[in-house]
Structures are given as structure tokens and as C-alpha cells.
Design a protein around this motif. Structure first.
Motif, mmCIF file in Angstrom:
data_model
loop_
_atom_site.group_PDB
_atom_site.id
_atom_site.type_symbol
_atom_site.label_atom_id
_atom_site.label_comp_id
_atom_site.label_asym_id
_atom_site.label_seq_id
_atom_site.Cartn_x
_atom_site.Cartn_y
_atom_site.Cartn_z
ATOM 1 N N GLU A 163 10.273 -2.973 -2.916
ATOM 2 C CA GLU A 163 9.844 -2.006 -1.895
ATOM 3 C C GLU A 163 9.472 -0.675 -2.544
ATOM 4 O O GLU A 163 8.469 -0.050 -2.187
ATOM 5 C CB GLU A 163 10.957 -1.792 -0.872
ATOM 6 C CG GLU A 163 11.175 -2.957 0.065
ATOM 7 C CD GLU A 163 12.375 -2.735 0.984
ATOM 8 O OE1 GLU A 163 12.859 -1.588 1.053
ATOM 9 O OE2 GLU A 163 12.809 -3.696 1.615
ATOM 10 N N ARG A 164 10.283 -0.231 -3.498
ATOM 11 C CA ARG A 164 9.979 1.024 -4.193
ATOM 12 C C ARG A 164 8.670 0.917 -4.959
ATOM 13 O O ARG A 164 7.872 1.853 -4.999
ATOM 14 C CB ARG A 164 11.119 1.397 -5.150
ATOM 15 C CG ARG A 164 12.399 1.834 -4.452
ATOM 16 C CD ARG A 164 13.367 2.493 -5.414
ATOM 17 N NE ARG A 164 13.826 1.589 -6.450
ATOM 18 C CZ ARG A 164 14.866 0.767 -6.322
ATOM 19 N NH1 ARG A 164 15.553 0.733 -5.182
ATOM 20 N NH2 ARG A 164 15.235 -0.020 -7.317
ATOM 21 N N MET A 165 8.443 -0.250 -5.577
ATOM 22 C CA MET A 165 7.220 -0.447 -6.342
ATOM 23 C C MET A 165 5.998 -0.413 -5.429
ATOM 24 O O MET A 165 4.959 0.158 -5.788
ATOM 25 C CB MET A 165 7.296 -1.789 -7.086
ATOM 26 C CG MET A 165 6.217 -1.978 -8.140
ATOM 27 S SD MET A 165 6.415 -0.843 -9.533
ATOM 28 C CE MET A 165 4.730 -0.295 -9.748
ATOM 29 N N ILE A 166 6.096 -1.007 -4.261
ATOM 30 C CA ILE A 166 4.976 -1.009 -3.318
ATOM 31 C C ILE A 166 4.673 0.412 -2.851
ATOM 32 O O ILE A 166 3.509 0.798 -2.709
ATOM 33 C CB ILE A 166 5.276 -1.925 -2.121
ATOM 34 C CG1 ILE A 166 5.512 -3.380 -2.582
ATOM 35 C CG2 ILE A 166 4.139 -1.870 -1.104
ATOM 36 C CD1 ILE A 166 4.398 -3.980 -3.388
ATOM 37 N N ARG A 167 5.714 1.215 -2.639
ATOM 38 C CA ARG A 167 5.489 2.620 -2.267
ATOM 39 C C ARG A 167 4.807 3.379 -3.408
ATOM 40 O O ARG A 167 3.941 4.231 -3.172
ATOM 41 C CB ARG A 167 6.815 3.286 -1.893
ATOM 42 C CG ARG A 167 7.374 2.841 -0.556
ATOM 43 C CD ARG A 167 8.440 3.798 -0.059
ATOM 44 N NE ARG A 167 9.623 3.813 -0.912
ATOM 45 C CZ ARG A 167 10.677 3.008 -0.758
ATOM 46 N NH1 ARG A 167 10.691 2.127 0.249
ATOM 47 N NH2 ARG A 167 11.716 3.090 -1.561
ATOM 48 N N THR A 168 5.189 3.063 -4.634
ATOM 49 C CA THR A 168 4.553 3.702 -5.786
ATOM 50 C C THR A 168 3.073 3.333 -5.866
ATOM 51 O O THR A 168 2.221 4.188 -6.159
ATOM 52 C CB THR A 168 5.261 3.284 -7.089
ATOM 53 O OG1 THR A 168 6.607 3.789 -7.062
ATOM 54 C CG2 THR A 168 4.550 3.816 -8.318
ATOM 55 N N ILE A 169 2.754 2.070 -5.621
ATOM 56 C CA ILE A 169 1.354 1.637 -5.626
ATOM 57 C C ILE A 169 0.555 2.417 -4.584
ATOM 58 O O ILE A 169 -0.569 2.865 -4.847
ATOM 59 C CB ILE A 169 1.253 0.123 -5.369
ATOM 60 C CG1 ILE A 169 1.890 -0.659 -6.525
ATOM 61 C CG2 ILE A 169 -0.212 -0.303 -5.198
ATOM 62 C CD1 ILE A 169 2.080 -2.135 -6.234
ATOM 63 N N SER A 170 1.133 2.603 -3.404
ATOM 64 C CA SER A 170 0.452 3.373 -2.357
ATOM 65 C C SER A 170 0.196 4.806 -2.814
ATOM 66 O O SER A 170 -0.875 5.371 -2.565
ATOM 67 C CB SER A 170 1.290 3.374 -1.069
ATOM 68 O OG SER A 170 1.450 2.073 -0.567
ATOM 69 N N MET A 171 1.176 5.382 -3.489
ATOM 70 C CA MET A 171 1.032 6.744 -3.997
ATOM 71 C C MET A 171 -0.072 6.814 -5.057
ATOM 72 O O MET A 171 -0.918 7.712 -5.038
ATOM 73 C CB MET A 171 2.351 7.228 -4.585
ATOM 74 C CG MET A 171 2.312 8.611 -5.189
ATOM 75 S SD MET A 171 3.843 9.021 -6.049
ATOM 76 C CE MET A 171 3.722 7.964 -7.502
ATOM 77 N N ILE A 172 -0.073 5.854 -5.973
ATOM 78 C CA ILE A 172 -1.080 5.812 -7.027
ATOM 79 C C ILE A 172 -2.476 5.626 -6.431
ATOM 80 O O ILE A 172 -3.454 6.244 -6.874
ATOM 81 C CB ILE A 172 -0.776 4.680 -8.030
ATOM 82 C CG1 ILE A 172 0.499 5.003 -8.821
ATOM 83 C CG2 ILE A 172 -1.944 4.435 -8.972
ATOM 84 C CD1 ILE A 172 0.368 6.157 -9.791
#
Length: 257
Positions: A163-172
Motif C-alpha cells: 500500500e505504501r509503495m502504491i502511494r509512492t507511485i502515485s506521488m512519483i
């Protein structure tokens, strides 16, 4: 040249195994592959018998100046491996100090991308092993890559890291000109356990479009290959794990065409 980053904000999910196995399979069919180790722990570097604590030169050198890197600088960092078509840009433990320096120097998030511009005609594929922490090293991996591969262990605690990784992808993606595509790979799957079966079912429900059809099983051959310092397909091309990664690789190549 295709650049794939392998990343997750949780450790122990099979990132380095994914990098090494895919690289071995690519090299076997004739592709030239560069591996980049951006993890201060240096697991990928150690896999190929280099000692991260003892290297005089490593990927850390790319971050000594926040700006353009010369072709000669990049060439001086490349190391051979025991696979003819695979080369390595190794990690050193000094990478752990970069977060402190990144605050003082702007532009450090693009150093790997700058370095790879000098190598675009020399390799068919670049695979980047990223640390399990969101910081300047992971940002470099995500900024440089064309496609992101996210190994996700099939156990419920790993879902939180995903979940944290998916949020990071959205940020990137908000900062990138072109949206970063990604593939989630279920790893350490054991169909004998209810935990693995249930977790895989949950992954299908939460990420139906991004989840790979290939599922990477628990396979002791990966550990054996690591102990010998060889790519898994060279140890046992017929193993369940290698077959699963070969299926994954076929789908990844098809996606990028």
C-alpha cells in the motif's frame, strides 16, 4: 534500452532474487544486461562475490557531484560478473550516508538517469535493485526506469508495505511527464498454506489490472543459487521458480512492445 526498477517499501519480498533471475533469463537469450545495486546493504553486489564494504569505487561515486556524470566516470564503475552478458554497477555501504547529503544538494534524484544516458547503446536491459526505503536512492530508481516491478510477498503484513509503495507511485506520477507503469509480482507463494492462498486472492481483488499472472513460488533452488553465486536458471533451469520467472519475463516483454 529498457530500464526496469525492482522496488517495494518492505524488505525481504524477493527483490534481489527477482533482479538476478530475470537478468539470467535475459542473458541466456542473448540480451546484454546491466544490473545496478542501489541498496546500501549490497545484496545484489554480494551475490556476484563483490564485497560492498571493500570496494574502492561503486554507484556511490555517481552522487559525489549533483550534476552531469561523464561517460568515463560511468565506465570506470562497471564490474564484470560470472555471466558473460551481465555487468554490474555495484553498491557500497557508503550509500547509507546519501540521505543526509541529499538535503544539502539539489538534483541528486536524477543521477542514475544521467549516468544511463551514456550507456543507452550498450545494453538491451537495465535492472535496478532498489532499497526498501523511500529516499533519494529509490527516487533515483523510479526516475530512471521505464517500468516498475513490485515484488509482493504473499502474506498479509506485506500488503501494508505494498500500500505504501502504491502511494509512492502515485506521488512519483504527479512529478513525472509520463505515467510510470508497474507490475505487482506475488512472491514466496505456498499453495499449501491458507495465508498464501488468501493473500493472493486479496491481491487479485485489490490490484486486478496490475497483478502479474505469473506467481513466484517458494523454491529452495533460489537459496542454493545464491549460495553458489550463480543465476538460478544456470543452477536448475527446470525448477518451479525459474519457470515462473520465465513466464513473468515473457509477459513483461510483451507489455513493453
Amino acid at each position: 534500452m529498457q530500464i526496469w526498477a525492482i522496488a517495494n517499501q518492505k524488505g525481504g519480498v524477493g527483490k534481489t532474487t527477482t533482479v538476478v533471475t530475470l537478468a539470467g533469463l535475459l542473458a541466456e537469450v542473448g540480451y546484454k544486461v546491466l544490473l545496478i545495486d542501489l541498496d546500501p546493504h549490497g545484496s545484489l553486489t554480494s551475490y556476484f562475490s563483490y564485497e560492498p564494504d571493500e570496494l574502492d569505487h561503486s554507484v556511490y561515486d555517481l552522487f559525489q557531484t549533483a550534476g552531469d556524470v561523464t561517460e568515463n566516470q560511468v565506465n570506470s564503475l562497471l564490474c564484470s560478473t560470472n555471466v558473460e552478458r551481465i555487468q554490474l554497477l555495484p553498491a557500497s555501504t557508503a550509500l547509507a550516508t546519501l540521505e543526509r547529503r541529499a538535503v544539502e544538494h539539489e538534483g541528486m534524484g536524477l543521477q542514475v538517469a544521467r549516468a544511463l544516458r551514456h550507456l543507452k547503446d550498450r545494453y538491451d536491459y537495465v535492472l535496478i535493485d532498489s532499497p526498501p526505503v523511500l529516499g533519494v536512492l529509490m527516487v533515483n530508481a523510479l526516475a530512471a526506469c521505464h517500468h516498475l516491478i513490485v515484488p509482493a510477498q504473499t502474506e498479509f503484513l506485506a500488503l501494508k508495505g505494498l500500500e505504501r509503495m502504491i502511494r509512492t507511485i502515485s506521488m512519483i506520477n504527479r512529478a513525472r511527464k509520463k505515467k510510470l507503469s508497474y507490475t505487482i509480482i506475488p512472491t514466496f507463494y505456498d499453495r499449501r498454506t491458507q495465508a498464501s492462498v488468501s493473500c493472493l486472492r486479496e491481491l487479485h481483488k485489490l490490484y486486478p489490472d496490475e497483478l502479474a499472472s505469473a506467481v513466484i513460488p517458494v523454491d529452495t533452488k533460489f537459496r542454493n543459487a545464491s549460495m553458489k553465486g550463480v543465476v538460478p536458471s544456470a543452477l536448475d533451469a527446470g525448477s518451479r521458480g525459474v519457470h515462473a520467472y520465465a513466464r513473468l519475463l515473457r509477459s513483461l516483454i510483451e507489455q513493453r512492445r
